[in-house]
Design an enzyme around this catalytic site. Structure first.
Site, PDB file in Angstrom:
ATOM      1  N   ASN A  15       0.801  -1.227   0.000  1.00 28.98           N
ATOM      2  CA  ASN A  15       0.000   0.000   0.000  1.00 28.98           C
ATOM      3  C   ASN A  15       0.832   1.275   0.000  1.00 28.98           C
ATOM      4  O   ASN A  15       0.282   2.367  -0.044  1.00 28.98           O
ATOM      5  CB  ASN A  15      -1.002  -0.009   1.160  1.00 28.98           C
ATOM      6  CG  ASN A  15      -2.076  -1.064   0.945  1.00 28.98           C
ATOM      7  OD1 ASN A  15      -2.182  -1.625  -0.156  1.00 28.98           O
ATOM      8  ND2 ASN A  15      -2.837  -1.354   1.976  1.00 28.98           N
ATOM      9  N   ARG A  17      -8.718  -1.566  -7.459  1.00 32.24           N
ATOM     10  CA  ARG A  17      -9.321  -0.269  -7.141  1.00 32.24           C
ATOM     11  C   ARG A  17      -8.279   0.831  -7.045  1.00 32.24           C
ATOM     12  O   ARG A  17      -8.542   1.995  -7.347  1.00 32.24           O
ATOM     13  CB  ARG A  17     -10.032  -0.322  -5.796  1.00 32.24           C
ATOM     14  CG  ARG A  17     -11.197  -1.195  -5.642  1.00 32.24           C
ATOM     15  CD  ARG A  17     -11.744  -1.018  -4.246  1.00 32.24           C
ATOM     16  NE  ARG A  17     -11.678   0.383  -3.842  1.00 32.24           N
ATOM     17  CZ  ARG A  17     -12.466   1.313  -4.322  1.00 32.24           C
ATOM     18  NH1 ARG A  17     -13.333   1.001  -5.241  1.00 32.24           N
ATOM     19  NH2 ARG A  17     -12.371   2.566  -3.912  1.00 32.24           N
ATOM     20  N   ASP A  65     -15.829   9.402  -4.305  1.00 34.65           N
ATOM     21  CA  ASP A  65     -16.340  10.790  -4.304  1.00 34.65           C
ATOM     22  C   ASP A  65     -15.332  11.775  -3.708  1.00 34.65           C
ATOM     23  O   ASP A  65     -15.192  12.902  -4.210  1.00 34.65           O
ATOM     24  CB  ASP A  65     -17.679  10.865  -3.559  1.00 34.65           C
ATOM     25  CG  ASP A  65     -17.577  10.287  -2.154  1.00 34.65           C
ATOM     26  OD1 ASP A  65     -16.950   9.213  -1.995  1.00 34.65           O
ATOM     27  OD2 ASP A  65     -18.076  10.904  -1.206  1.00 34.65           O
ATOM     28  N   ARG A  89     -16.929   1.336  -1.329  1.00 33.39           N
ATOM     29  CA  ARG A  89     -15.649   2.027  -1.532  1.00 33.39           C
ATOM     30  C   ARG A  89     -15.744   3.055  -2.667  1.00 33.39           C
ATOM     31  O   ARG A  89     -15.130   2.921  -3.725  1.00 33.39           O
ATOM     32  CB  ARG A  89     -14.539   1.019  -1.771  1.00 33.39           C
ATOM     33  CG  ARG A  89     -14.356   0.158  -0.530  1.00 33.39           C
ATOM     34  CD  ARG A  89     -13.266  -0.817  -0.652  1.00 33.39           C
ATOM     35  NE  ARG A  89     -11.956  -0.164  -0.592  1.00 33.39           N
ATOM     36  CZ  ARG A  89     -10.833  -0.812  -0.853  1.00 33.39           C
ATOM     37  NH1 ARG A  89     -10.872  -2.078  -1.222  1.00 33.39           N
ATOM     38  NH2 ARG A  89      -9.677  -0.187  -0.771  1.00 33.39           N
ATOM     39  N   PRO A  90     -16.570   4.075  -2.502  1.00 34.61           N
ATOM     40  CA  PRO A  90     -16.712   5.109  -3.530  1.00 34.61           C
ATOM     41  C   PRO A  90     -15.422   5.920  -3.695  1.00 34.61           C
ATOM     42  O   PRO A  90     -14.468   5.766  -2.930  1.00 34.61           O
ATOM     43  CB  PRO A  90     -17.832   5.993  -2.974  1.00 34.61           C
ATOM     44  CG  PRO A  90     -17.798   5.786  -1.516  1.00 34.61           C
ATOM     45  CD  PRO A  90     -17.353   4.377  -1.296  1.00 34.61           C
TER      46      PRO A  90
HETATM   47  C1  EPZ Z   1      -6.522   1.986   1.569  1.00 38.43           C
HETATM   48  O1  EPZ Z   1      -7.712   1.863   0.818  1.00 38.43           O
HETATM   49  C2  EPZ Z   1      -5.847   0.624   1.517  1.00 38.43           C
HETATM   50  N1  EPZ Z   1      -5.543   0.286   0.120  1.00 38.43           N
HETATM   51  C3  EPZ Z   1      -6.778  -0.439   2.120  1.00 38.43           C
HETATM   52  O2  EPZ Z   1      -6.065  -1.674   2.133  1.00 38.43           O
HETATM   53  C4  EPZ Z   1      -7.069  -0.046   3.560  1.00 38.43           C
HETATM   54  O3  EPZ Z   1      -7.980  -0.969   4.115  1.00 38.43           O
HETATM   55  C5  EPZ Z   1      -7.698   1.368   3.584  1.00 38.43           C
HETATM   56  O4  EPZ Z   1      -6.812   2.302   2.945  1.00 38.43           O
HETATM   57  C6  EPZ Z   1      -7.935   1.853   5.013  1.00 38.43           C
HETATM   58  O5  EPZ Z   1      -6.734   1.861   5.719  1.00 38.43           O
HETATM   59  C7  EPZ Z   1      -4.458   0.858  -0.456  1.00 38.43           C
HETATM   60  O6  EPZ Z   1      -3.754   1.650   0.134  1.00 38.43           O
HETATM   61  C8  EPZ Z   1      -4.192   0.462  -1.876  1.00 38.43           C
HETATM   62  P1  EPZ Z   1      -9.854   4.854   2.332  1.00 38.43           P
HETATM   63  P2  EPZ Z   1      -8.555   3.195   0.413  1.00 38.43           P
HETATM   64  O7  EPZ Z   1     -10.013   5.821   1.210  1.00 38.43           O
HETATM   65  O8  EPZ Z   1      -7.629   4.316   0.165  1.00 38.43           O
HETATM   66  C9  EPZ Z   1     -14.495   5.732   2.382  1.00 38.43           C
HETATM   67  C10 EPZ Z   1      -5.737  -3.939   1.702  1.00 38.43           C
HETATM   68  O9  EPZ Z   1      -6.234  -4.918   2.262  1.00 38.43           O
HETATM   69  N2  EPZ Z   1     -14.270   6.557   1.189  1.00 38.43           N
HETATM   70  O10 EPZ Z   1      -8.969   5.225   3.481  1.00 38.43           O
HETATM   71  O11 EPZ Z   1      -9.508   2.802  -0.657  1.00 38.43           O
HETATM   72  C11 EPZ Z   1     -14.263   4.251   2.115  1.00 38.43           C
HETATM   73  O12 EPZ Z   1     -15.429   3.661   1.561  1.00 38.43           O
HETATM   74  C12 EPZ Z   1      -6.599  -2.756   1.343  1.00 38.43           C
HETATM   75  O13 EPZ Z   1      -4.513  -3.800   1.447  1.00 38.43           O
HETATM   76  C13 EPZ Z   1     -15.302   7.327   0.704  1.00 38.43           C
HETATM   77  O14 EPZ Z   1     -16.407   7.327   1.245  1.00 38.43           O
HETATM   78  O15 EPZ Z   1      -9.362   3.448   1.755  1.00 38.43           O
HETATM   79  C14 EPZ Z   1     -13.961   3.737   3.507  1.00 38.43           C
HETATM   80  O16 EPZ Z   1     -15.181   3.513   4.191  1.00 38.43           O
HETATM   81  C15 EPZ Z   1      -8.060  -3.043   1.601  1.00 38.43           C
HETATM   82  N3  EPZ Z   1     -15.100   8.100  -0.411  1.00 38.43           N
HETATM   83  C16 EPZ Z   1     -13.228   4.909   4.169  1.00 38.43           C
HETATM   84  O17 EPZ Z   1     -13.548   6.063   3.384  1.00 38.43           O
HETATM   85  C17 EPZ Z   1     -13.891   8.136  -1.052  1.00 38.43           C
HETATM   86  O18 EPZ Z   1     -13.755   8.870  -2.049  1.00 38.43           O
HETATM   87  C18 EPZ Z   1     -11.712   4.758   4.171  1.00 38.43           C
HETATM   88  O19 EPZ Z   1     -11.315   4.450   2.863  1.00 38.43           O
HETATM   89  C19 EPZ Z   1     -12.835   7.336  -0.537  1.00 38.43           C
HETATM   90  C20 EPZ Z   1     -13.041   6.565   0.584  1.00 38.43           C
END
Ligand code: EPZ
Length: 437
Positions: free
Chosen positions: A43, A112, A144, A141-142
């Site tokens: 990551n 993603r 937005d 996982r939007p």
């Molecule tokens: C990163 O995903 C990691 N992936 C994930 O690891 C990790 O679980 C996650 O961060 C949380 O630590 C990578 O780094 C490639 P977020 P990311 O944006 O960036 C919501 C693994 O197993 N959200 O921090 O996609 C989202 O739905 C993976 O290695 C929005 O609503 O996670 C979630 O509920 C799985 N709108 C929360 O925020 C957006 O535009 C946190 O997501 C973006 C996110």
């Protein structure tokens, strides 16, 4: 009838990595002992590879883990006109101005994190077409927050035929306040801001070590960034960046998974080449349960515990308990004395592993964001189980290490997305584990 993916689910690239009929068979009962090294963090490597789009020339990355998701990223960079060469865990990316700035659906659907090319393409070339990623097993996982960030920095954004179409003469720095902590959103904002005109301030920024590692690479390229690792990050845009060389930060999630593997078997395991500070949320909880933990500068050791008791965890952004270790820790709690309450505070559907653990005999009651685990040492017995997402598959392998008999984990292509040769690393610690087709 064993549940297996139908072959049409997979493109030819998928099959290069692992046949969808591949399984891992693990025979429970062995205590794990010894040392194993953590690989570079998936990551961190993913956003850093996309950051190479910000400067023409030769970027050199060391300690890049050999994973499906890294391969997918390499494919996407090549589709964008870059040349990518790998020798062992060193990856060299030669960037030249891409023919087109499109991240196509057939590549984005596999990963993603491809959305992380949006910021670099937009800020460097003034345009980007990135396929919407679609949902995944652990929630909607939007994106937005990614899109709003680019709009805030002055981009025109349309969503057409499943693609994000972004255009901007030159992005202009601004204040970005994230309504919720987003790792990818913070990373896209960082990469967009470094070539924007003027100052960008990111508030409620993600503090994950992988975000800090990305900022470190951007600064090696000549970016002007302050505050990475804290809630407020300030970026002064520059006109041009240069390629550089970087060793990827160790993978704290893999390291934590390996520590739990040692702990669940009652063994003694040292994970080397890691950063103990990045594992504190996990090791503090393991100590609470009764595991002896020793840390040195670049290693963490979990000692033998004849018995351990349950404890509650609630996942939250760094430095809180990582959501990516929730499934693995739940497997550990199935063997604890007493009950544990596991709260998933980040994703809305990250209990896919619960039903599979229950098939192995675990006593777990899942509700929406909370699951109650009633521990019972030796309470697991082997059964065929199915991996549903990356960290769930690791959790099932860990449970298999202590389930009586042979546990077969199917659909382990999920595992190959984020773990470099996990079965070999566990076998080197004494596990009876093998990959079968
Ligand atoms: C990163 O995903 C990691 N992936 C994930 O690891 C990790 O679980 C996650 O961060 C949380 O630590 C990578 O780094 C490639 P977020 P990311 O944006 O960036 C919501 C693994 O197993 N959200 O921090 O996609 C989202 O739905 C993976 O290695 C929005 O609503 O996670 C979630 O509920 C799985 N709108 C929360 O925020 C957006 O535009 C946190 O997501 C973006 C996110």
């Amino acid at each position: 009838m064993r549940n297996v993916a139908c072959l049409s689910d997979f493109s030819s690239e998928d099959l290069e990595w692992s046949d969808p009929l591949d399984s891992i068979v693990v025979t429970g009962g062995r205590q794990l002992h010894g040392s194993v090294a953590a690989s570079g963090a998936k990551n961190a490597a993913l956003p850093i590879l996309f950051a190479s789009l910000l400067a023409d020339g030769r970027h050199t990355f060391e300690r890049v883990p050999i994973l499906r998701d890294i391969d997918s990223t390499d494919q996407l960079l090549e589709a964008l006109g870059c040349r990518v060469a790998r020798e062992g865990t060193t990856v060299v990316v030669d960037v030249a101005s891409p023919r087109d700035k499109v991240a196509p659906y057939d590549l984005v659907r596999k990963m993603r994190a491809s959305i992380l090319c949006l910021g670099p393409l937009l800020t460097r070339y003034g345009e980007a077409r990135v396929s919407l990623p679609g949902g995944c097993a652990i929630g909607s996982r939007p994106i937005d927050l990614h899109v709003e960030t680019m709009r805030k920095l002055g981009a025109d954004i349309d969503i057409e035929e499943g693609y994000v179409i972004a255009r901007a003469k030159r992005l202009v720095g601004d204040r970005i306040l994230f309504e919720k902590v987003t790792v990818g959103g913070t990373e896209n904002a960082l990469m967009a801001a470094v070539l924007a005109q003027g100052t960008t301030v990111i508030e409620n920024a993600a503090k994950e070590p992988e975000v800090v590692d990305l900022a470190r690479y951007l600064k090696k390229m000549g970016a002007r960034i302050e505050g990475e690792g804290r809630s407020i990050i300030t970026i002064e845009g520059v006109d041009e960046l240069q390629p550089a060389r970087h060793a990827i930060v160790p993978d704290r999630i893999e390291a934590g998974t390996l520590l739990i593997a040692g702990a669940i078997t009652g063994g003694r395991v040292t994970v080397e080449d890691c950063i103990p500070e990045h594992l504190e949320a996990l090791t503090d909880k393991m100590q609470e349960c009764g595991f002896p933990i020793e840390t040195k500068a670049t290693s963490v050791t979990v000692g033998e515990a004849a018995q351990w008791h349950g404890t509650d965890i609630s996942t939250s952004p760094y430095p809180g308990f990582p959501t990516d270790l929730q499934a693995q820790f739940m497997a550990l709690m199935t063997q604890a004395r007493g009950s544990s309450v596991v709260t998933e505070g980040i994703f809305e559907n990250r209990f896919m592993h619960v039903q599979e653990l229950v098939r192995l005999g675990a006593d777990i009651t899942p509700m929406t964001q909370v699951a109650v685990v009633r521990g019972k040492r030796g309470g697991l017995s082997a059964a065929p189980v199915m991996a549903t997402d990356l960290r769930a598959s690791a959790s099932l392998v860990l449970a298999g290490l202590v389930a009586a008999g042979e546990t077969e984990v199917n659909r382990i292509y999920h595992l190959d997305r984020g773990y470099e040769r996990l079965e070999e690393k566990l076998a080197s610690l004494g596990a009876d584990i093998r990959r079968v087709n």
